[in-house]
Write a protein that holds these residues in place. Structure first.
Motif, PDB file in Angstrom:
ATOM      1  N   LYS A  36    -110.934  47.681 -39.575  1.00 14.17           N
ATOM      2  CA  LYS A  36    -111.894  48.592 -39.478  1.00 14.17           C
ATOM      3  C   LYS A  36    -113.534  47.493 -39.051  1.00 14.17           C
ATOM      4  O   LYS A  36    -113.838  47.244 -40.053  1.00 14.17           O
ATOM      5  CB  LYS A  36    -112.363  49.098 -40.558  1.00 14.17           C
ATOM      6  CG  LYS A  36    -112.116  50.602 -40.988  1.00 14.17           C
ATOM      7  CD  LYS A  36    -112.322  51.757 -41.489  1.00 14.17           C
ATOM      8  CE  LYS A  36    -111.299  52.330 -42.124  1.00 14.17           C
ATOM      9  NZ  LYS A  36    -111.520  53.572 -40.868  1.00 14.17           N
ATOM     10  N   LYS A  50    -115.752  45.879 -37.196  1.00 14.32           N
ATOM     11  CA  LYS A  50    -117.172  46.038 -36.915  1.00 14.32           C
ATOM     12  C   LYS A  50    -118.380  45.392 -36.883  1.00 14.32           C
ATOM     13  O   LYS A  50    -118.720  44.089 -37.582  1.00 14.32           O
ATOM     14  CB  LYS A  50    -117.769  47.463 -37.697  1.00 14.32           C
ATOM     15  CG  LYS A  50    -118.571  47.825 -36.602  1.00 14.32           C
ATOM     16  CD  LYS A  50    -119.509  49.484 -37.283  1.00 14.32           C
ATOM     17  CE  LYS A  50    -120.442  49.518 -36.754  1.00 14.32           C
ATOM     18  NZ  LYS A  50    -121.026  51.127 -37.665  1.00 14.32           N
ATOM     19  N   THR A  73    -122.063  46.685 -30.167  1.00 15.94           N
ATOM     20  CA  THR A  73    -120.913  47.079 -31.297  1.00 15.94           C
ATOM     21  C   THR A  73    -119.884  47.022 -30.498  1.00 15.94           C
ATOM     22  O   THR A  73    -119.314  48.034 -29.366  1.00 15.94           O
ATOM     23  CB  THR A  73    -121.092  48.605 -31.707  1.00 15.94           C
ATOM     24  OG1 THR A  73    -121.887  48.549 -31.287  1.00 15.94           O
ATOM     25  CG2 THR A  73    -120.658  48.538 -32.781  1.00 15.94           C
ATOM     26  N   GLU A 103    -115.751  47.535 -32.084  1.00 12.85           N
ATOM     27  CA  GLU A 103    -114.860  48.571 -32.790  1.00 12.85           C
ATOM     28  C   GLU A 103    -113.242  47.608 -32.827  1.00 12.85           C
ATOM     29  O   GLU A 103    -112.957  47.888 -32.232  1.00 12.85           O
ATOM     30  CB  GLU A 103    -114.960  50.016 -33.407  1.00 12.85           C
ATOM     31  CG  GLU A 103    -117.031  49.732 -33.745  1.00 12.85           C
ATOM     32  CD  GLU A 103    -116.860  51.317 -34.180  1.00 12.85           C
ATOM     33  OE1 GLU A 103    -116.498  51.747 -34.960  1.00 12.85           O
ATOM     34  OE2 GLU A 103    -117.594  51.993 -33.396  1.00 12.85           O
TER      35      GLU A 103
END
Length: 184
Positions: free
Chosen positions: A117, A119, A127, A129
């Motif tokens: 995860k 990020k 952003t 991810e």
């Protein structure tokens, strides 16, 4: 009588083989211990709050619940088994925040392996991810071959394989899908 001599000989040979077998087993265990080396960290820290400065300016803040330092091995590394929260600062004090469930920083290569995860959020609202991302500290460059999701003011895109600068000014993506506005 001949039969008894042969039986005695079989018993003697069998007993000798058993003694030899068990005698070698203990030596084998000792030899295994010679080649065994303990892989324990040279340092162990809880609730890490590390600030890195250069010329009086903060360049990085690292927060982690657990840090294990393996600087005592041939290929030294630092492990963050419970994740990290890393904030990078550029010359204009703009930030890039990175979170991951697990991280390893390799001292000789200056590469950080972020996993689980992952990020990244820039101060400009971009952003990214993904499940695994590498960060080249020397060149301030991120890269992955894993699937990713990238969002900015122009839209959202998904893909597999991307590399980009710390400030997201240069982005090279491979397999990409989604709608983005282009300046071209």
């Amino acid at each position: 009588m001949n039969f008894r001599k042969e039986n005695k000989m079989v018993y003697i040979v069998t007993a000798f083989a058993v003694i030899l077998f068990f005698g070698c087993e203990s030596n084998f265990k000792e030899i295994q211990k010679i080649n065994y080396s303990e892989f324990t960290p040279g340092g162990d820290a809880d609730n890490v709050n590390l600030k890195y400065t250069d010329s009086g300016l903060i360049k990085m803040i690292l927060l982690s619940p657990k840090m294990l330092d393996y600087s005592n091995v041939n290929f030294p590394f630092t492990e963050f088994p419970k994740g990290i929260d890393l904030t990078l600062y550029d010359a204009q004090a703009k930030t890039t925040r990175i979170t991951a469930k697990y991280a390893v920083s390799y001292g000789l290569t200056n590469i950080i392996d972020l996993q689980g995860k992952v990020k990244i959020v820039s101060q400009q609202g971009q952003t990214l991810e993904t499940e695994q991302l590498f960060y080249d500290q020397k060149n301030e460059w991120f890269f992955t071959e894993k699937k990713f999701k990238f969002t900015d003011l122009k839209g959202t895109s998904n893909g597999q394989g991307i590399d980009f600068s710390k400030d997201f000014k240069i982005i090279n993506s491979q397999k990409i899908t989604g709608e983005l506005e282009s300046e071209e």
